[in-house]
Structures are given as structure tokens and as C-alpha cells.
Design a protein around this motif. Structure first.
Motif, mmCIF file in Angstrom:
data_model
loop_
_atom_site.group_PDB
_atom_site.id
_atom_site.type_symbol
_atom_site.label_atom_id
_atom_site.label_comp_id
_atom_site.label_asym_id
_atom_site.label_seq_id
_atom_site.Cartn_x
_atom_site.Cartn_y
_atom_site.Cartn_z
ATOM 1 N N ARG A 84 1.025 -1.344 0.117
ATOM 2 C CA ARG A 84 0.013 0.203 0.076
ATOM 3 C C ARG A 84 0.922 1.373 0.061
ATOM 4 N N GLN A 85 1.706 1.096 0.726
ATOM 5 C CA GLN A 85 2.871 2.433 0.856
ATOM 6 C C GLN A 85 3.399 2.636 -0.351
ATOM 7 N N LEU A 86 3.826 1.487 -0.906
ATOM 8 C CA LEU A 86 4.641 1.755 -2.385
ATOM 9 C C LEU A 86 3.523 2.360 -3.458
ATOM 10 N N MET A 87 2.276 2.068 -3.321
ATOM 11 C CA MET A 87 1.196 2.466 -4.162
ATOM 12 C C MET A 87 0.976 3.657 -4.004
ATOM 13 N N ARG A 88 0.958 4.315 -2.863
ATOM 14 C CA ARG A 88 0.600 5.427 -2.420
ATOM 15 C C ARG A 88 1.820 6.347 -2.927
ATOM 16 N N SER A 89 3.030 6.106 -2.561
ATOM 17 C CA SER A 89 4.219 7.080 -2.841
ATOM 18 C C SER A 89 4.649 6.879 -4.132
ATOM 19 N N MET A 90 5.356 5.700 -4.216
ATOM 20 C CA MET A 90 6.229 5.320 -5.545
ATOM 21 C C MET A 90 5.392 5.210 -6.749
ATOM 22 N N LEU A 116 0.865 14.751 -2.081
ATOM 23 C CA LEU A 116 2.314 14.861 -1.701
ATOM 24 C C LEU A 116 2.348 14.360 -0.299
ATOM 25 N N LEU A 117 1.706 14.588 0.720
ATOM 26 C CA LEU A 117 1.617 14.270 2.073
ATOM 27 C C LEU A 117 2.182 12.811 1.985
ATOM 28 N N ASN A 118 1.956 12.072 1.013
ATOM 29 C CA ASN A 118 2.248 10.402 1.210
ATOM 30 C C ASN A 118 3.637 10.158 1.178
#
Ligand code: ADP
Ligand code: MG
Length: 258
Positions: A84-90, A116-118
Motif C-alpha cells: 500500500r505504501q509503495l502504491m501511495r507514494s512511489m 504529496l503528503l504521502n
């Protein structure tokens, strides 16, 4: 020049019950490359894209990803939270319907800031300036930064969604028929915008479309799909000008291009 491989896909397969979504897909994606996935409706394009972007979990196969900060990861075996973190940011996913990618309850600027906050940028004036910068870049009026998505036309909503995704400088952008729901005249203008931006910032992108004019205009490399499998792959110009598979020949002949 040593171009970095950022995604390696092996035997990627997804079934919906007994129904094939996509099957046995293999390819490599390099930094700065724009890969097109083409094929008629129902050929498995969206299924493949969703498997790649993490929106669905494939039934089988492997996706190795190389991160900017170094190291190769086996994407499918990552813990859900890390995915999820990858999807949200990268990664950035541009949906066909911009409303699926926008938060309709917050302003245009808020939508860009949310993304951008991600990537943990919290300074107010930075968020606002970046929002305006990306609105300009996607040929929106930055003075409309405080308006809500529903006050924009469909084409402008799509531009806003693209601003939101690109503002965080994603390593890979996934687009599924990004101009599919729009009037033809609007489609052409948005494609122009996408093309000028990808040239400018050297983005790596996988784009799904059934429109060969779009792939010719935007992509470097193609996967041609039929009935869930890839029937032909290669550099876009080669595939379109000298198609080897009978299905690609049909697709590129005038008959199917109506
Ligand atoms: P495309 O994007 O090329 O039109 P899809 O990936 O949507 O193709 O569909 C590929 C195949 O998977 C089709 O036969 C389609 O009917 C089937 N399919 C797609 N989504 C689902 C779903 N949620 N449930 C069951 N079958 C699906
Ligand atoms: Mg589709």
C-alpha cells in the motif's frame, strides 16, 4: 548508457474463477520507458494493469521491482502494508474515470497536497506552490486551485488527476484508457499534455489503450493482447509497421480501426 531495469514480470496470471483474466505474461520495464498494452475489449489489458499496480492480487507469477533507493523487491510477497505504501507514494495510478482517482470533497489543491503528503512533504506553501505548478504544467488555470473537482469539466478533472499523480514524482505511472471517457477533441489535447510532460520529466509509464493512434503517439514498446495472453511484443514502430502475428495484422489493418 546503462538504463536501469525497474520492473521484471514473469508468468503473471490472473483468473476470475474459471475465466482467464490474463495468462503467462512476461516483460521487463526500463526507466524512462513508456510501455503500451493494446488489444480489443476483454483481452485482459485492465486485468494485467491491475495486477501490476497492486490493485488486484494475481493468481500466479512474479513481479520484481527495483527501487530508486536501491535493492530489488519481490512485490507480490511484500506485506500488504508495504504494498500500500509503495502504491501511495512511489507508484501513480491514473484511472479512466478521474472521479475514481480524485477526492471530490476537497479542493483541487487539496487533492494534489493529499498525494504529496504521502511522500511526507508537509510545508503549506510548498504544497500550494507545487499544486499550482502542476496545474500549470497540465494546462489548468492555477487560480482555480481552491475549486472542487466537480466544478471542473471532465477533461479538466482528468488533468487534475494527472497533476495529482505526477506531483509526487512517482517511479512508475499506470494509466488505463486515460482519455477513454472524453470527447475526441479533448482527448487529443490531453494526450498532447501527457506527451509533453513525459518528455520533460522522463517518467516511466505503462498505459492501456485500445486506440492505436494513442500508442503510436505515446509509447516506445508494446504488448499486444488477445484472450488474456500476449500475442506479440516489441518496439512500437516495429509492431505497428511490420506486425508479425495475424491478430496484430488485423488490429493494424484499417478494418478494425473504426
Ligand atoms: P480489457 O481491459 O482488455 O477490456 P479485462 O481485463 O477487463 O479486459 O477483462 C479480461 C477478461 O476478464 C474478460 O473476459 C472479462 O470478462 C474478464 N473479467 C474482467 N473483470 C472481471 C471480474 N471482475 N470478474 C469476472 N471476470 C472479469
Ligand atoms: Mg479495460
Amino acid at each position: 548508457m546503462n538504463i536501469k531495469k525497474i520492473m521484471h514480470v514473469e508468468n503473471l496470471t490472473h483468473f476470475y474463477g474459471n475465466q482467464i483474466g490474463c495468462k503467462g505474461i512476461n516483460f521487463d520495464l526500463y526507466k524512462g520507458e513508456i510501455l503500451g498494452i493494446v488489444g480489443e475489449s476483454g483481452s485482459g489489458k485492465s486485468t494485467l494493469l491491475k495486477c501490476l499496480s497492486g490493485e488486484i492480487s494475481p493468481s500466479a507469477g512474479k513481479i520484481n521491482i527495483s527501487l530508486d533507493q536501491g535493492g530489488v523487491k519481490d512485490f507480490l510477497s511484500l506485506p500488504e502494508q508495504e504494498k500500500r505504501q509503495l502504491m501511495r507514494s512511489m507508484w501513480g495510478i491514473v484511472h479512466q474515470n478521474p472521479r475514481d482517482g480524485l477526492n471530490l470533497r476537497i479542493s483541487a489543491g487539496g487533492n494534489i497536497a493529499e498525494r504529496l503528503l504521502n511522500v511526507s512533504e508537509k510545508n503549506y506553501s510548498f504544497l500550494r506552490n507545487t499544486g499550482k505548478y502542476w496545474m500549470k504544467k497540465t494546462e489548468m488555470d492555477p487560480d482555480r486551485i481552491d475549486e472542487f473537482p466537480l466544478s471542473f469539466s471532465g477533461g479538466m478533472q482528468q488533468r487534475l488527476q494527472i497533476s495529482k499523480i505526477l506531483s509526487s514524482n512517482p517511479q512508475i505511472v499506470f494509466m488505463d484508457e486515460p482519455t477513454g471517457g472524453l470527447d475526441v477533441s479533448v482527448q487529443a489535447k490531453i494526450l498532447d499534455t501527457i506527451k509533453s510532460i513525459v518528455r520533460d520529466i522522463n517518467v516511466t509509464m505503462i498505459i492501456v489503450t485500445h486506440d492505436l493512434a494513442v500508442v503510436r503517439f505515446l509509447t516506445d514498446k508494446l504488448l499486444v493482447m488477445k484472450d488474456g495472453i500476449v500475442v506479440e511484443t516489441g518496439l512500437t514502430d516495429r509492431v505497428l509497421d511490420d506486425p508479425q502475428h495475424s491478430y496484430t495484422q488485423l488490429l493494424t489493418s484499417s478494418i478494425l480501426q473504426v
